[in-house]
Every structure is written in structure tokens, then in C-alpha cells.
Design an enzyme around this catalytic site. Structure first.
Site, PDB file in Angstrom:
ATOM      1  N   ARG A  76     -19.857  15.411 -20.471  1.00  0.00           N
ATOM      2  CA  ARG A  76     -18.403  15.226 -20.517  1.00  0.00           C
ATOM      3  C   ARG A  76     -18.016  14.770 -21.915  1.00  0.00           C
ATOM      4  NH1 ARG A  76     -17.746  11.578 -15.269  1.00  0.00           N
ATOM      5  NH2 ARG A  76     -18.583  13.004 -13.719  1.00  0.00           N
ATOM      6  N   LYS A  79      -7.745  15.587  -7.429  1.00  0.00           N
ATOM      7  CA  LYS A  79      -7.107  15.224  -8.696  1.00  0.00           C
ATOM      8  C   LYS A  79      -6.561  16.460  -9.411  1.00  0.00           C
ATOM      9  CE  LYS A  79      -7.510  10.716  -9.613  1.00  0.00           C
ATOM     10  NZ  LYS A  79      -6.302   9.880  -9.732  1.00  0.00           N
ATOM     11  N   TYR A 128     -13.153  14.521  -4.851  1.00  0.00           N
ATOM     12  CA  TYR A 128     -12.324  13.724  -5.771  1.00  0.00           C
ATOM     13  C   TYR A 128     -11.716  14.607  -6.857  1.00  0.00           C
ATOM     14  CZ  TYR A 128     -11.479  10.299  -9.550  1.00  0.00           C
ATOM     15  OH  TYR A 128     -10.931   9.552 -10.560  1.00  0.00           O
ATOM     16  N   ASN A 166       0.874  -1.167   0.000  1.00  0.00           N
ATOM     17  CA  ASN A 166       0.000   0.000   0.000  1.00  0.00           C
ATOM     18  C   ASN A 166       0.918   1.226   0.000  1.00  0.00           C
ATOM     19  OD1 ASN A 166      -1.683   2.158   0.691  1.00  0.00           O
ATOM     20  ND2 ASN A 166      -3.001   0.871   1.962  1.00  0.00           N
ATOM     21  N   ILE A 167       0.789   2.069  -1.015  1.00  0.00           N
ATOM     22  CA  ILE A 167       1.749   3.179  -1.134  1.00  0.00           C
ATOM     23  C   ILE A 167       1.649   4.178   0.010  1.00  0.00           C
ATOM     24  CG2 ILE A 167       2.002   3.029  -3.640  1.00  0.00           C
ATOM     25  CD1 ILE A 167       0.162   5.527  -3.847  1.00  0.00           C
ATOM     26  N   LYS A 178     -31.575   1.540 -11.494  1.00  0.00           N
ATOM     27  CA  LYS A 178     -31.879   2.780 -10.775  1.00  0.00           C
ATOM     28  C   LYS A 178     -31.247   3.975 -11.484  1.00  0.00           C
ATOM     29  CE  LYS A 178     -32.401   0.682  -6.227  1.00  0.00           C
ATOM     30  NZ  LYS A 178     -31.797   0.483  -4.902  1.00  0.00           N
TER      31      LYS A 178
END
Length: 394
Positions: A346, A194, A190, A81-82, A256
Site C-alpha cells: 500500500r 467503504k 470492509y 450512536n448514529i 505474532k
């Protein structure tokens, strides 16, 4: 057979006609959806070596186990795990190139685990960038199309003709602004993390000479994407849209649609996208210093249209009739919890990747859904039947 394959691979040339030298690649997140497809391609078609770093290796087990394959010894798995592993810098030093795919990248987590999301996508990536910069190692870093946030067009009046003008919604790497919702809308945790790591990488390039390429994926889909809840992932988990809808189809449940499924998306087949990444790996002179959109502007649909198409395709590949009520609308608050917000459209501008790498996606939306849902049905249908048939404990 193996020797002819290896001689063909060793005779490969880059886009400028230069022989491609075998590289040692440190791939962080090699066990995930994108990593597994990239590892497969590099093992099958090139002579590169891979140091595969991840916590899990289920999706690349088929590349690691047999001893008699032509790529035996060219891929080694390092379970780490980094976040907290002192081996990371040594593995980066041993490599010519580091590819960072590690991320929490499931929308359901952005609201419920915003701290984990920010740490995973910014804080945990910092040492990777630092070690590459300090040791003069090239970096290909995976970002997201979410860094663009909302389109300029989404702020115009609903009836404005400018909403139809590509200048207000097509997303360009070097021109489009990054527009996020308010701080209360934790969905943007997020995208914001990023974007900040992108800025840091760009600054390392400008100030310290880091050789980097940033990839912005636009909804890459295909086999092995995410998990099916309760089968190969947590039963309470919510994967991304393709696996969510696949799970509903496999269980014979209505799909959904969050807030009516009005958001528009473009989808690109994983195998097309991996072609683009391979070109970046093998053409550093054309890829260094660039940010690349990697998507398929021709495969644009609303999420509702995607659901309707998936219902038809699944019925074709499985022979199972769709449920009487194929879709149901749910609110984003009900589905994702408080603080959810979304981007409207997008659509990637493809000018830069086409100019630098000559890459264009090939696979239509119908074809990529047929390939993916055939895989989902073959892989999961029997397991789902067993889960459904289990008596519920009182």
C-alpha cells in the site's frame, strides 16, 4: 495568555491568503483515535467549535472536563450512536461541516463480523450523506486505503521485473483500480462497503451538488491508537497491528507475524496526518470534490520489519530486554479465522494532496515509533504488570 492565543488563532489565513472564519464542525466518531487528535488540534490552534458525537469519550475527556481552558464552551460532547438517533440531522443542520469518522475498522472484525462491518461502513453512513446533501452542508468522509485492495503487480508472476515498476503498485486516487478477493474472502467486506459509500458520495456531488472531500488514510499510527486487550479493551479482542505488537511487547511475549509478516505497508504519524485534515477543513475551495491519499510513501516496511523495529525501539524507551524468541509466525487462518485475505503493498501516490494542499508528511518511521511506544509504555506498563500478577481463578 488566552486572549493572545485566540487573537493569533483568529488572524489565521488559508492557503490563498483569505482569513479563516470559525466553523461549527459536527464530528462523528470524535472519541476515537483520529477524532481525539483532531479535536485536540482544533481546540489548541483554531477558533472552530466542535459538536463531538460518539458512544465513548474516554480519549477526549481531557478536552471536556476543565472549565478554565481557553477553549471552554467550544467543544460539546453528544453521546449517541448514529445507527438510531433522531438527533443526528439536527446536529448536522447546526454545523457548517460534518466530519464522519465512525466505522468498524479492525481487520479481526471483517471476517468474524462481516454483517456489522458492512452495516457500520455503508448502511450507517447513508443518513449522514443524505442529511449533508439535503441541508447543503459540507462533508469530509473518512474512507480507507483498503479500497484499492490488491495491486496490479500482485497478479504478475513472482519473478516479473514489472513487479518493481511503480506503475504496477503505486496507488493513485483517480487512476488505480479497486481489486478485491473473491466473495468467500470476507476480509473484503470492509473495503467493499467503504468503496460503495465513496461512490455514493461522489454521485451525490455530481447529481445533487454535495460539497465533499474523501480521505483515504494509509496506516495512521500514534498514541491512543486502538486498545490494549484486557486493560482498556476486551481481553479476547484483536486490535490493529501497532496495538497488537505493543501488547506483545508490554507483556514480554513474542510478536505474532501473520503469514510470516510479508505484507508491505507504509506508516504515517497521526500528527502529520491531522495537519493534512486541518488543511482540508480550512481550504474548501481546494479540497471540495477531491479524494485524498494521506500517507507516507517514505515509511515503507514489511510487517516483519515493522516488528523488528518495534522490538528495538521498545527496548530503548523501556529499558526492557526483548524476549529470547522475539517473533513467531502464525497462519492468517489461525490468527483471523477463515476467509482472511490481504493486500500486498500500500504505497500512496501523493501528487493530488501535494498539488491541492501543499502537504507532505515529515516524521520518520523510527521517530513515530519512538513517540508512540514511549506513550504506550508510560500508559500501560504498570497496568499490564497488575493484570499479569493477578491469580487465575480455578
Amino acid at each position: 495568555m488566552a486572549s493572545s492565543a485566540s487573537s493569533a488563532a483568529s488572524a489565521r489565513v488559508d492557503l490563498d491568503g483569505n482569513p479563516i472564519k470559525p466553523l461549527t464542525i459536527c464530528m462523528i466518531g470524535a472519541g476515537g483515535f483520529i477524532g481525539s487528535h483532531l479535536c485536540e488540534k482544533l481546540m489548541n490552534e483554531t477558533q472552530h467549535k466542535i459538536l463531538a458525537l460518539d458512544v465513548y469519550n474516554d480519549k477526549i475527556k481531557h478536552l471536556l472536563e476543565p472549565d478554565n481552558l481557553p477553549w471552554h464552551g467550544r467543544i460539546t460532547f453528544h453521546r449517541l450512536n448514529i445507527k438510531h438517533d433522531s438527533r443526528l440531522e439536527g446536529l448536522i443542520k447546526m454545523s457548517d461541516l460534518t466530519i464522519n469518522l465512525a466505522a468498524i475498522c479492525t481487520p479481526a472484525d471483517y471476517n468474524t463480523r462481516p454483517l456489522d462491518t458492512i452495516y457500520s461502513n455503508f448502511i450507517d453512513a447513508l443518513p449522514v450523506v443524505k442529511y449533508c446533501s439535503e441541508n447543503n452542508k459540507r462533508l469530509i468522509h473518512f474512507s480507507t486505503c483498503e479500497v484499492y485492495g490488491k495491486t496490479i503487480g500482485s497478479f504478475l508472476p513472482k519473478d516479473s521485473p514489472l513487479r518493481q515498476d511503480p506503475a504496477y503498485y503505486v496507488l493513485k486516487e483517480d487512476e488505480s483500480p479497486c481489486i478485491f478477493g473473491s466473495i468467500e474472502k470476507q476480509r473484503w467486506s470492509y473495503a467493499c462497503a467503504k468503496q460503495l459509500i465513496e461512490r455514493l458520495i461522489y454521485a451525490e456531488g455530481a447529481e445533487n451538488g454535495l460539497e465533499f472531500t474523501i480521505v483515504r488514510p494509509f496506516n495512521w499510527i500514534g498514541p491512543r491508537m486502538d486498545f490494549i486487550p484486557g486493560v482498556d479493551g476486551p481481553s479476547e479482542g484483536v486490535p490493529r497491528v501497532l496495538a497488537c505488537f505493543s501488547n506483545n511487547l508490554l507483556r514480554g511475549e513474542p510478536l505474532k507475524l501473520v503469514d510470516g509478516g510479508q505484507s508491505q505497508r507504509t506508516f504515517v504519524y497521526i500528527k502529520d496526518a491531522i495537519e493534512a485534515v486541518t488543511l482540508m477543513i480550512e481550504n474548501p475551495a481546494r479540497a471540495n470534490g477531491h479524494i485524498f491519499n494521506v500517507g507516507n510513501p517514505n515509511n515503507e516496511v514489511t510487517v516483519r520489519q515493522l516488528a523488528e523495529m518495534m522490538i528495538k525501539v521498545y527496548s530503548k524507551v523501556s529499558g526492557v530486554q526483548p524476549p529470547e524468541t522475539p517473533t513467531v509466525d502464525v497462519s492468517s487462518k489461525e490468527f483471523y479465522g477463515e476467509g482472511y485475505d490481504d493486500s500486498d503493498k500500500r504505497i500512496p501516490d501523493m501528487t493530488i494532496i501535494n498539488r491541492q494542499l501543499g502537504w507532505n508528511p515529515k516524521t520518520s518511521l523510527w521517530d513515530l515509533l519512538e513517540s508512540t511506544l514511549t506513550y504506550q509504555h508510560r500508559t500501560y506498563a504498570e497496568a499490564i504488570k497488575k493484570v499479569i500478577a493477578k491469580p487465575v481463578a480455578n
